[in-house]
Design an enzyme around this catalytic site. Sequence first.
Site, PDB file in Angstrom:
ATOM      1  N   GLY A   1      -0.585   2.631   2.972  1.00  0.00           N
ATOM      2  CA  GLY A   1      -0.352   3.290   4.004  1.00  0.00           C
ATOM      3  C   GLY A   1      -1.013   4.535   3.768  1.00  0.00           C
ATOM      4  O   GLY A   1      -2.871   4.622   3.188  1.00  0.00           O
ATOM      5  N   SER A   2      -1.671   5.439   4.177  1.00  0.00           N
ATOM      6  CA  SER A   2      -2.116   6.650   3.715  1.00  0.00           C
ATOM      7  C   SER A   2      -1.729   8.106   4.961  1.00  0.00           C
ATOM      8  O   SER A   2      -1.331   7.650   6.216  1.00  0.00           O
ATOM      9  CB  SER A   2      -3.530   6.499   3.860  1.00  0.00           C
ATOM     10  OG  SER A   2      -3.836   5.285   2.800  1.00  0.00           O
ATOM     11  N   ASN A   3      -1.911   9.624   5.110  1.00  0.00           N
ATOM     12  CA  ASN A   3      -2.672  10.260   5.589  1.00  0.00           C
ATOM     13  C   ASN A   3      -4.157  10.685   5.784  1.00  0.00           C
ATOM     14  O   ASN A   3      -4.496  10.932   4.151  1.00  0.00           O
ATOM     15  CB  ASN A   3      -1.510  11.512   4.914  1.00  0.00           C
ATOM     16  CG  ASN A   3      -0.102  11.243   4.964  1.00  0.00           C
ATOM     17  OD1 ASN A   3       0.495  10.354   6.378  1.00  0.00           O
ATOM     18  ND2 ASN A   3       0.306  11.540   4.178  1.00  0.00           N
TER      19      ASN A   3
ATOM     20  N   ASN B   1      -1.436   6.104   9.672  1.00  0.00           N
ATOM     21  CA  ASN B   1      -1.241   4.889   9.969  1.00  0.00           C
ATOM     22  C   ASN B   1      -0.837   4.893  11.484  1.00  0.00           C
ATOM     23  O   ASN B   1       0.631   3.825  11.774  1.00  0.00           O
ATOM     24  CB  ASN B   1      -0.324   4.354   8.932  1.00  0.00           C
ATOM     25  CG  ASN B   1      -0.453   4.535   7.520  1.00  0.00           C
ATOM     26  OD1 ASN B   1      -0.363   4.675   6.765  1.00  0.00           O
ATOM     27  ND2 ASN B   1      -2.000   3.840   7.307  1.00  0.00           N
TER      28      ASN B   1
END
Length: 768
Positions: A213-215, A473
């Site tokens: 995932g990620s920000n 995401n």
Amino acid sequence: MKLRPLMITLALLTPAVSPVPAAAADGSYSATIRRTEYGIPHITAKDYGGLGFGYGYAFAQDNLCTLASWVVTLRGERSRYFGPKAESDDPVRPVANLASDVYYKSVAGSGVVRRLLARPAPVGPSDELRRLVDGYVAGYNRYLEDTGVANLPDPRCRGKAWVGPITATDMWNNLLDLDRMVSSSSLKEAIAGIAEPEGPPEDKRPQPKPAAGSNAWALGRQATRGGGGMVLADPHFPWQGIRRFYQVQLTIPGVLDVSGGSLYGTPVVQIGHNAKVAWAHTVSHAQRFTVYRLALAGGHSYLVDGRAEPMGEQEVEVALPDGTVSGHTLLTSRYGPVLAVGQTDEAAYALADANAANLRAADEWLAMARAGSLDELRTAQGTYQGMPFVHTLATDVSGTAYFADTSVVPHVTDEEAKRCAKPSPVPGLDAYVLDGSTSSCLWGRDDDAVVPGIFGPGNQPRLIRADYVANSNNTYWMTNPAKPLTGYPQAYGETGTDLEPRPRVSLDMIAQRLSGADGLGAPGFTLETLQDTVHGKRNLTFELMRDDLLKLCRTHRSSSGPGADVREACRTLRKWNGRATLDGEGAVLWREFFTRLGRPTKPGEPVFSPWRVPFDPARPLTTPSGLKSDDPAVRQALADAVRYFQSNRIPLTLTPGQAQSYSSIPIPGCTEGEGCFDRVRTGGPLGADGRYPEVNTGSSFMMAVELTKDGPRTRTVLTYSLSANPASPHHTDQTALFSRSGWVTERFTAAEIAADPHLETVTVHGGH
């Protein structure tokens, strides 16, 4: 050919001027490795081959065992060394070794890498990337030869028969596998026709698998107090195995100078910055592949436009520990491999992967690293079109913020998806299933696409702003709420859908900082307030449900269940500030309550929604909200959570610092579903001892960078530290820093590097 003797020069101090080693007299590779605090390597060379050599050598010093194990995987040899039923070392979706081996043997046997290497750039690798890869292989092998397998510092592979030199083919296969990570490589069992091995009943429980995932934020001049651009990178990748990030700076004076996070076994920086440009990525939820339904025509053949086409057959042999061979026959079609699931007498299904022949991503990252402006970065992306599964968020010194989903997406229009749709052979398969019996359902082509079958830049969602773009995401449509993006093919994702809590808290964090409502001072971002904002540890679901929860506590003093008096739990949650800090008393109790809210109350019943106010597409930033405090299912979930704590003598005030850790170091944070920005994920549920299994996914390489006319100012933290070797001094040193919400002040310029009192310098030379 045997490598020539290595020459090493050690020094405790280096001059302020960046060293540029001359070509070695005894070989064609030469590089200088300078390590600053936390062991962070800064590699300098005069050419790409030397740069790769220095990088491969430095990486092998820290993480040789991880890559050595992965090379065994890529070669399809895990069954031989570790047994066919053991779990593979894939950190994203591990499978039985036999399934893994059959899949990777099939990739090698397909010849896809050989064909791509025969192509010129941009479809095939550039000359610069080829030299980087060759140099990296030589540097890794040089370190291994000098050290010896029997003397490796990492006990995990010291003296092991499966450790040996690597080849350029191994590196290319790793780059291809990275590009296939969320497509073919995530479907190994379906392709190989081998299911999960049988195990004891206790192993049959659903096991949480690490997920990427990620920000990421790109802040423009209207959002920053200094008027330049800023980037926050917060990828959420696995904390074990080959998909970890390695922090590095790569420099060829006058040509390349990039610093950031580089995934293990790759010679380029995936997330980072140079002096003028910074960028980050988040995992996109766009389509990566389609499944084609094949109308069978008898035997191993299928119909296309009324004519029978024969399936291809690929023979795969896997070596076993006893010296025998396990043989497998895989079927292929014009679309791709024929899957071993969903087959009937009338139909079979084939996988068409848009990343099946994609080696372009590494060249794209290399070109982005050389970009001197945002326009040049965009040109790099348009040239290679190789981003496999990620959005890009970037900015430059001018303070222009940029978002785009330039990822590889199969060219399936909304009309075609509807016209060609077929039932899915696998429940829950998140992909288009299309009619393979007619060529009218083949992927289309855009004139501006670098290869056929994918959408070109003209069809890709993108947004350029002076304030900010952000993604956690979620799909592209709420990149900036002031300018919702719509009208793109649904293959890139849906619009008007629930944002989920993590993207909502992300956008709210930005809004509060821009208004100054977060208590961090005057409105607008500085590097310091960006750091503070990121480590706020807010739990959005608690914030949204707190008032209704306290109402429930006032109305229902206790549950009807035995031993489930909730009064103490209510007192604990009333006192908690909603932050998942190490000392957050109530954070774990809330997690256990909240996760029970989403479970069906009875087998076969649909998932229960605890939200009092449902999602409203017209109010995506404020709905859903509230808690159905009067619903018996909510009261039961609270009682069940309390009962679990009480029956196991776990204090209701249990904190994240007491309950979750990595290598015995306490880790703050909470989970994806709770609405935590820098989320964590553990290997399973809360145990009777009041501890979760070890953290296995979450914030990994965090980078906050401010681009100024005087150069970049950057703070980083590599959450799991630089080395996977448990004997290394850099195995958990940054983890301890992350635990207390600390950052590393990056040393980017030659003067900053030279000023480090911990500086160690090694100059390495070697031959082909």
